[in-house]
Design a protein around this motif. Structure first.
Motif, mmCIF file in Angstrom:
data_model
loop_
_atom_site.group_PDB
_atom_site.id
_atom_site.type_symbol
_atom_site.label_atom_id
_atom_site.label_comp_id
_atom_site.label_asym_id
_atom_site.label_seq_id
_atom_site.Cartn_x
_atom_site.Cartn_y
_atom_site.Cartn_z
ATOM 1 N N VAL A 97 0.842 -1.203 0.000
ATOM 2 C CA VAL A 97 0.000 0.000 0.000
ATOM 3 C C VAL A 97 0.876 1.251 0.000
ATOM 4 N N ASP A 98 0.244 2.358 -0.428
ATOM 5 C CA ASP A 98 0.941 3.641 -0.372
ATOM 6 C C ASP A 98 0.616 4.341 0.950
ATOM 7 N N LYS A 99 0.999 5.606 1.078
ATOM 8 C CA LYS A 99 0.787 6.350 2.323
ATOM 9 C C LYS A 99 -0.679 6.490 2.690
ATOM 10 N N GLU A 100 -1.561 6.454 1.695
ATOM 11 C CA GLU A 100 -3.007 6.597 1.929
ATOM 12 C C GLU A 100 -3.691 5.242 2.121
ATOM 13 N N ASP A 137 4.534 2.144 0.798
ATOM 14 C CA ASP A 137 4.781 2.657 2.144
ATOM 15 C C ASP A 137 4.691 1.552 3.193
ATOM 16 N N GLY A 138 4.209 0.383 2.784
ATOM 17 C CA GLY A 138 4.086 -0.724 3.724
ATOM 18 C C GLY A 138 3.378 -1.902 3.099
ATOM 19 N N PRO A 169 -8.823 -7.668 -2.679
ATOM 20 C CA PRO A 169 -8.743 -6.268 -3.068
ATOM 21 C C PRO A 169 -8.115 -6.121 -4.455
ATOM 22 N N SER A 170 -8.531 -5.102 -5.157
ATOM 23 C CA SER A 170 -7.968 -4.782 -6.468
ATOM 24 C C SER A 170 -7.026 -3.596 -6.315
ATOM 25 N N ARG A 171 -6.143 -3.440 -7.280
ATOM 26 C CA ARG A 171 -5.266 -2.283 -7.271
ATOM 27 C C ARG A 171 -6.137 -1.030 -7.233
ATOM 28 N N GLY A 172 -5.833 -0.136 -6.311
ATOM 29 C CA GLY A 172 -6.585 1.111 -6.175
ATOM 30 C C GLY A 172 -7.593 1.093 -5.039
ATOM 31 N N ASP A 173 -7.886 -0.082 -4.452
ATOM 32 C CA ASP A 173 -8.795 -0.148 -3.303
ATOM 33 C C ASP A 173 -8.113 0.467 -2.095
ATOM 34 N N GLN A 174 -8.876 1.175 -1.292
ATOM 35 C CA GLN A 174 -8.312 1.729 -0.063
ATOM 36 C C GLN A 174 -8.594 0.778 1.091
#
Length: 175
Positions: A97-100, A137-138, A169-174
């Motif tokens: 995942v990214d920072k968000e 980010d992690g 989850p798909s790419r882009g899911d939060q």
């Protein structure tokens, strides 16, 4: 109106269909709600009940995969399952995942993949290829057990149905 002959035959025919398992009235599919992702999670079944197994990300890094270094950096992560035994094989989705907390890539890892070195045999490691590794980010785990997904009503009207794990989850899911 229906002829008397049709009305006389219809109820017994419906009973026979229902008893033979050909009726779709009793088959329902539901999907479990996705649990909250974390670095360390209690693995839960499709009803949200803990399985007595904890899954954790032990560490991660960005580096070229040794077998395909020309593809550039990938996410190399280590994971651990505590509480799983040889008769169960719980599996969870692991996501970079990214920072968000937006997913950049995911894959399912199971406790049977955790056969680490002798000093820590409950650990395993995997690689995740993501489009933009510099954004990672992690690595988070989703607590829902993905190891058992019963047949759907659509695939097997007689024996299918019930509660299913959430969709991966798909790419882009939060998360």
């Amino acid at each position: 109106m229906f002829p008397a002959r049709v009305l006389a035959i219809a109820p017994p025919a419906l009973v026979i269909l229902a008893l033979s398992g050909c009726s779709s009235w009793g088959c329902t599919d539901t999907t479990a709600e996705r649990g909250r992702a974390g670095v360390r999670v209690q693995v839960v079944d499709t009803d949200g009940q803990p399985l007595g197994v904890t899954a954790a990300v032990v560490g991660w890094s960005l580096e070229p995969h040794p077998q395909v270094p020309s593809e550039g950096d990938q996410v190399h992560f280590r994971f651990r399952f505590d509480g799983a035994d040889e008769y169960s094989d719980p599996a969870v989705d692991a996501c970079a995942v990214d920072k968000e907390r937006v997913t950049l890539g995911c894959q399912t890892v199971s406790s049977s993949q955790a056969f680490g070195p002798a000093d820590d045999p409950l650990t395993g490691n995997e690689w995740l290829a993501v489009e933009h590794p510099e954004q990672v980010d992690g690595v988070l785990l989703i607590p829902n057990d993905q190891s058992y997904d019963r047949r759907t009503c659509e695939a097997d009207i007689k024996d299918g149905g019930g509660r299913h794990p959430p969709e991966p989850p798909s790419r882009g899911d939060q998360l």
